[in-house]
Design a protein around this motif. Structure first.
Motif, short mmCIF file in Angstrom:
data_model
loop_
_atom_site.label_atom_id
_atom_site.label_comp_id
_atom_site.label_asym_id
_atom_site.label_seq_id
_atom_site.Cartn_x
_atom_site.Cartn_y
_atom_site.Cartn_z
N LYS A 134 0.85 -1.05 -0.09
CA LYS A 134 0.18 -0.11 -0.08
C LYS A 134 0.77 1.08 0.06
N SER A 135 1.91 1.34 0.67
CA SER A 135 2.89 2.40 0.75
C SER A 135 3.43 2.73 -0.50
N ASP A 136 3.53 1.79 -1.64
CA ASP A 136 4.32 1.91 -2.67
C ASP A 136 3.23 2.85 -3.80
N GLU A 137 1.92 2.79 -3.35
CA GLU A 137 1.11 3.25 -4.46
C GLU A 137 1.50 4.92 -4.34
N LYS A 138 1.11 5.30 -5.78
CA LYS A 138 1.32 6.78 -5.98
C LYS A 138 0.08 7.52 -5.40
N LEU A 139 0.36 8.59 -5.05
CA LEU A 139 -0.95 9.55 -4.73
C LEU A 139 -1.68 10.18 -5.86
N TYR A 140 -0.73 10.40 -7.06
CA TYR A 140 -1.52 10.97 -8.13
C TYR A 140 -0.94 10.14 -9.51
N TYR A 141 -1.86 10.28 -10.27
CA TYR A 141 -1.42 9.44 -11.64
C TYR A 141 -1.92 10.51 -12.75
N SER A 142 -1.12 10.37 -13.89
CA SER A 142 -1.33 11.51 -15.02
C SER A 142 -2.53 10.58 -15.87
N ILE A 143 -3.06 11.56 -16.67
CA ILE A 143 -4.14 10.87 -17.63
C ILE A 143 -3.41 9.93 -18.44
N SER A 144 -2.28 9.87 -19.01
CA SER A 144 -1.89 8.84 -19.43
C SER A 144 -1.21 7.63 -18.94
N THR B 185 -4.63 15.25 -12.53
CA THR B 185 -4.09 14.33 -11.50
C THR B 185 -5.07 13.56 -11.08
N TYR B 186 -5.05 12.29 -11.29
CA TYR B 186 -6.20 11.39 -10.75
C TYR B 186 -5.65 10.60 -9.48
N GLN B 187 -6.46 10.72 -8.58
CA GLN B 187 -6.41 9.67 -7.29
C GLN B 187 -6.90 8.44 -7.34
N ILE B 188 -6.49 7.33 -6.38
CA ILE B 188 -6.93 6.09 -6.59
C ILE B 188 -8.59 6.10 -6.75
N HIS B 189 -9.50 7.07 -5.88
CA HIS B 189 -10.59 7.15 -6.08
C HIS B 189 -11.18 7.67 -7.45
N ASP B 190 -10.59 8.31 -8.11
CA ASP B 190 -10.84 8.72 -9.46
C ASP B 190 -10.78 7.51 -10.50
N ILE B 191 -9.70 6.71 -10.22
CA ILE B 191 -9.48 5.60 -10.92
C ILE B 191 -10.65 4.56 -10.83
N GLU B 192 -10.97 4.32 -9.43
CA GLU B 192 -12.32 3.62 -9.17
C GLU B 192 -13.26 3.76 -9.92
N GLU C 18 -15.23 12.93 -17.92
CA GLU C 18 -15.30 14.00 -17.09
C GLU C 18 -16.70 15.12 -17.17
N LYS C 19 -16.84 15.33 -18.53
CA LYS C 19 -17.93 16.14 -18.90
C LYS C 19 -19.25 15.73 -18.54
N GLU C 20 -19.53 14.40 -18.68
CA GLU C 20 -20.70 13.48 -18.55
C GLU C 20 -20.94 13.01 -17.01
N PHE C 21 -20.01 12.67 -16.33
CA PHE C 21 -20.36 12.26 -15.20
C PHE C 21 -19.56 13.13 -14.08
N PRO C 22 -20.60 13.98 -13.35
CA PRO C 22 -20.04 15.01 -12.57
C PRO C 22 -19.21 14.32 -11.11
N MET C 23 -19.41 13.25 -10.85
CA MET C 23 -18.60 12.64 -9.89
C MET C 23 -17.15 12.39 -10.24
N LEU C 24 -16.82 12.31 -11.50
CA LEU C 24 -15.47 12.26 -11.75
C LEU C 24 -14.92 13.73 -12.18
N ARG C 25 -14.16 13.86 -11.35
CA ARG C 25 -13.33 15.32 -11.29
C ARG C 25 -11.92 15.37 -10.73
#
Length: 91
Positions: A7-17, A51-58, A34-41
């Motif tokens: 878990k500690s090896d996971e990054k906090l932020y990920y790029s779009i690529s 900068t995507y976080q784990i929550h965004d990727i989920e 992002e435009k269609e789903f307000p919960m994806l920001r």
């Protein structure tokens, strides 16, 4: 000997690529969602890059599941993520 990831090896932020590669989606699909789903920001850094976080990727993976595996429409998937029960004609 290779180091194990934990878990500690996971990054906090990920790029779009990076997210595109992880989810096997094109970056333009992620930007469209992002435009269609307000919960994806995903947040943007000072340079304006997403900068995507784990929550965004989920959320991305949930949207992908609803659209590509369960054959929801964008509106149906949006409602499902909001917790609104889908009706048969909206699915």
């Amino acid at each position: 000997m290779p180091r194990r990831k934990n878990k500690s090896d996971e990054k906090l932020y990920y790029s779009i690529s990076e997210v595109a590669r992880m989810t096997r989606l094109e970056p333009y699909v992620l930007r469209f969602w992002e435009k269609e789903f307000p919960m994806l920001r995903p947040k943007k850094n000072r340079g304006g890059n997403r900068t995507y976080q784990i929550h965004d990727i989920e959320i991305v993976n949930q949207i992908k599941q609803l659209l590509y595996k369960e054959n929801y429409t964008i509106e149906g998937a949006r409602n499902r993520l909001r917790g609104i029960k889908p009706t048969e004609e909206k699915r």
